[in-house]
Write an enzyme that holds these catalytic residues in place. Structure first.
Site, PDB file in Angstrom:
ATOM      1  CB  SER A  15     -44.404 -19.407 -72.433  1.00  0.00           C
ATOM      2  OG  SER A  15     -45.313 -19.392 -71.345  1.00  0.00           O
ATOM      3  CB  SER A 140     -52.085 -30.789 -62.502  1.00  0.00           C
ATOM      4  OG  SER A 140     -50.957 -31.311 -61.814  1.00  0.00           O
ATOM      5  CE1 TYR A 153     -51.118 -25.861 -61.132  1.00  0.00           C
ATOM      6  CE2 TYR A 153     -50.451 -27.969 -60.201  1.00  0.00           C
ATOM      7  CZ  TYR A 153     -50.692 -27.163 -61.300  1.00  0.00           C
ATOM      8  OH  TYR A 153     -50.495 -27.668 -62.566  1.00  0.00           O
ATOM      9  CE  LYS A 157     -53.904 -26.732 -62.877  1.00  0.00           C
ATOM     10  NZ  LYS A 157     -54.219 -26.236 -64.230  1.00  0.00           N
ATOM     11  CB  THR A 188     -42.818 -25.717 -69.033  1.00  0.00           C
ATOM     12  OG1 THR A 188     -43.523 -25.842 -67.783  1.00  0.00           O
ATOM     13  CG2 THR A 188     -43.299 -26.784 -70.008  1.00  0.00           C
TER      14      THR A 188
END
Length: 263
Positions: A15, A140, A153, A157, A188
């Site tokens: 995806s 990111s 997160y 990262k 997304t």
């Protein structure tokens, strides 16, 4: 660099960015290995590729980071080699630090960091043996500066940058390349699938994510960066300039992010 006759392995290919990347790369006369946990969705992506006969599906779970060696061996066996590993799989997070269970932090590190580096280490002897290989890591902008409600997160990262900068240094002699792709907001389902404080999915879309780059436009820029073998590529709208602002003034980027509508 050209993709012609290369074998490209993409994680998180069922995806979002991974799916769009697979479909776009299938036009580049290369062979693809598509991986994620979801075989049915991977087969659907395969069938949307330009040359499905040049696409193989290999399921994996990044959380199972202690068992990546046989997965890497299976990937190599599919076409006899792997030239490029695109580490795209992962999850995000949206919750205040004070409310976030340590289990959420642990899960983000296991999937986004440990799963990614375990897979990369598993394929490394193959790259070294062939004096060739290219790691592409979807990090990111949050791997370069931080924002509210994304502590786990951001931590994962940032860790990826530390590891892959070291890998690039150690294996420069082996002609192994590393490209860190740093997306800003891309439209997304990443926000919908992001974990909240108790580990459940957020479900709803973020306004900033919905207004981000369209995924097909993003992957075209990503492919261009890979071709140029860039060390890092910052891809987004206005938010990408945060990287440069932080270099000039950590206090200024703090103040700018504080005033933003990011949630």
């Amino acid at each position: 660099m050209t993709f012609n006759n290369k074998v490209v392995w993409i994680t998180g290919a069922s995806s979002g960015i991974g799916k769009a990347l697979a479909i776009e790369l299938s036009k580049q006369n290369c062979k693809l290995i598509l991986s994620s946990r979801r075989k049915t969705e991977l087969l659907e992506v395969k069938n949307q590729c330009s040359s499905p006969e040049q696409v193989k599906v290999l399921t994996l779970d990044l959380a199972d980071y202690l068992n990546m060696k046989p997965i890497a061996e299976s990937a190599i066996a599919l076409f006899g080699k792997v030239d490029i590993l695109i580490n795209n799989g992962g999850i995000s997070q949206r919750s205040p630090i004070i409310e976030t269970s340590i289990e959420v932090d642990k899960k983000l590190m296991e999937i986004d960091y440990l799963g990614t580096i375990a897979l990369s280490k598993a394929i490394l002897p193959h790259f070294v043996a062939h004096s060739s290989g290219h790691y592409v890591v979807v990090s990111s902008l949050m791997g370069k500066f931080s924002s509210h409600y994304r502590s786990a997160y951001c931590g994962a990262k940032h860790a990826l940058h530390g590891f892959f900068d070291a890998l690039r240094l150690e294996h420069d002699k082996d002609n192994i390349k590393v490209t860190m792709i740093c997306p800003g907001f891309v439209n997304t389902n990443v926000a919908r699938n992001a974990l909240t404080a108790d580990g459940s999915k957020q479900v709803h879309q973020d306004e900033m994510t919905e207004n981000g780059l369209e995924v097909n436009a993003f992957v075209k820029k990503m492919i261009k960066a890979i071709r140029k073998e860039k060390f890092e590529a910052y891809i987004g709208k206005f938010e990408k300039f945060g990287v440069f602002v932080k270099r000039l003034s950590p206090r200024l980027i703090h103040n700018l992010v504080m005033r933003s509508k990011v949630r």
